[in-house]
Design a protein around this motif. Structure first.
Motif, PDB file in Angstrom:
ATOM      1  N   UNK A  94       0.839  -1.213   0.000  1.00 35.80           N
ATOM      2  CA  UNK A  94       0.000   0.000   0.000  1.00 35.80           C
ATOM      3  C   UNK A  94       0.869   1.257   0.000  1.00 35.80           C
ATOM      4  N   UNK A 236      -3.032  -7.635   1.170  1.00 30.65           N
ATOM      5  CA  UNK A 236      -3.887  -6.640   1.839  1.00 30.65           C
ATOM      6  C   UNK A 236      -4.464  -5.637   0.849  1.00 30.65           C
ATOM      7  N   UNK A 237      -4.058  -5.748  -0.416  1.00 28.39           N
ATOM      8  CA  UNK A 237      -4.577  -4.846  -1.449  1.00 28.39           C
ATOM      9  C   UNK A 237      -5.723  -5.537  -2.177  1.00 28.39           C
ATOM     10  N   UNK A 238      -6.841  -4.850  -2.289  1.00 22.65           N
ATOM     11  CA  UNK A 238      -7.980  -5.384  -3.016  1.00 22.65           C
ATOM     12  C   UNK A 238      -7.925  -4.864  -4.446  1.00 22.65           C
TER      13      UNK A 238
END
Lengths: 261, 261
Positions: A94, A236-238
């Motif tokens: 992120x 954790x990245x969509x």
């Protein structure tokens, strides 16, 4: 620092003031910090701390730059960027892998739909944001020495979450112009354009050349749970959230390119 | 079904049409489905599938109900709910643990600030949403047989993500009233109140009694990546996002209680 229920330390910079002794500093996870604080409430405690942290000499890093040269006003430059470097507990997915991917995606998307920009759209993956912003400083220095005309710069460095708005540093006139475009951006999730914002790497462009700045403002709830921690990973990245941010930026860049600022 | 890069199957209901033979059905992860589709493009394939799925006889489950009785209009009932049951691949943290926790939090928050509701605020954790909605049907049936006056019902069953809005099923007059309150809800992240929405468990209240409905609309990007899959776990819920949803609901319930609908 974080609302997460985990025990991940969040690393970051330490700054010293010469009037005081330089004491060692280390980041602790919230559980460990809580335990230590509780212990110190009861009695003095001695902690054995071993850290492998060390200062290494400076080395060379590079800003990575790609651009589509403008067809009508090639000397008017629009910069879109993120930063390539990250802290070492994880890959910095992120902070700021997302910003890098989104910046590249702006060029890819405009190219794919066959759009020929009037102005020069330049993607910059900045070096050294986390440790001195020297990539951003050098970029502005080069712009000044080459007398480049930078009409707009945008950075994405607040995570790859669902986009909510843009924060800007620019004149009231420019801000009004952007706000008039808001209905064209709402389909991608953008609901506000706020005064205040930009990005560390593009800050020097504004300070030295007066370039109007914008920063993508994604949903902010999760960012500081993973910021500079081992949990800032690809997983954790969509994908969809990342894409919505990229298309929000692309839409704004398209409008600035088409109508000027 | 999902933008996730994982291979988690997403389970759900199977419905048969009596005009056709009842063939076995199973959910596959996206990678496996892609591999199977690619194989079938080349040649016919035989798959060995073993499933432990079976139909068990019905059993008794319960709606869990708690309420604060109204001080002025105790017979005017405001229902706030989620559903207790979930599919078995995981604990159903978003579907619908989040809605249950948020519903309980509404009562806890109002009680903690010492607010005495004028109307009866009733929290319902519905049984059997996933397999027939019999908790919701029974609740409406009881309401009708006891001639209860249900002035408003709200459900949270779209995940515990950052709140964005409410979707409602109600008269234009009621909708306008809610929209007038919007500035009071924006601090919690609510930016729109849309026509259309409610929840499976409160649907029968509207159908049978004409009760106005609302459903919390959280950020929707991640929901179907974890929906009915083994990844719908506690760790996928962000505490702060969950709390913002709860306080959005509590604020709306407070307004409906204070000013009526």
């Amino acid at each position: 620092m974080s609302h997460a229920a985990d025990n991940n330390p969040h690393t970051g910079s330490t700054r010293y003031n010469d009037s005081f002794p330089k004491i060692p500093a280390a980041a602790l996870g919230l559980h460990d910090a809580g335990r230590l604080a509780a212990l110190l409430q009861k009695e003095p405690a001695t902690v054995y701390l071993k850290t492998m942290g060390q200062m290494l000499p400076d080395t060379v890093a590079h800003n990575i730059i790609g651009e589509i040269t403008g067809s009508e006003f090639p000397d008017e430059i629009i910069t879109v960027g993120g930063h390539l470097d990250s802290w070492d507990p994880a890959e910095g997915a992120h902070d700021d892998g997302s910003g890098c991917v989104q910046s590249i995606e702006v060029l890819r998307a405009l190219k794919t739909i066959g759009y020929k920009p009037k102005r020069t759209i330049r993607i910059v993956l900045f070096a050294n944001e986390e440790n001195g912003t020297r990539g951003g400083l050098k970029y502005a220095e080069e712009a000044r020495s080459k007398k480049e005309k930078h009409i707009f710069a945008l950075e994405s460095d607040e995570g790859g979450f669902t986009p909510r708005g843009f924060g800007v540093t620019m004149s009231a006139e420019h801000l009004n112009k952007l706000r008039n475009w808001l209905p064209l951006l709402t389909p991608y999730g953008i609901s506000e354009i706020e005064n205040g914002g930009g990005g560390s790497d593009i800050g020097p462009l504004n300070r030295d050349l007066g370039t109007p700045l914008a920063g993508l403002q994604p949903d902010s709830q999760r960012y500081f749970d993973i910021h500079h921690a081992r949990s800032d990973v690809f997983e954790a990245v969509n994908k969809r959230e990342l894409e919505l941010g990229a298309v929000s930026i692309a839409a704004l860049i398209y409008l600035v390119d088409k109508y000027g600022l």
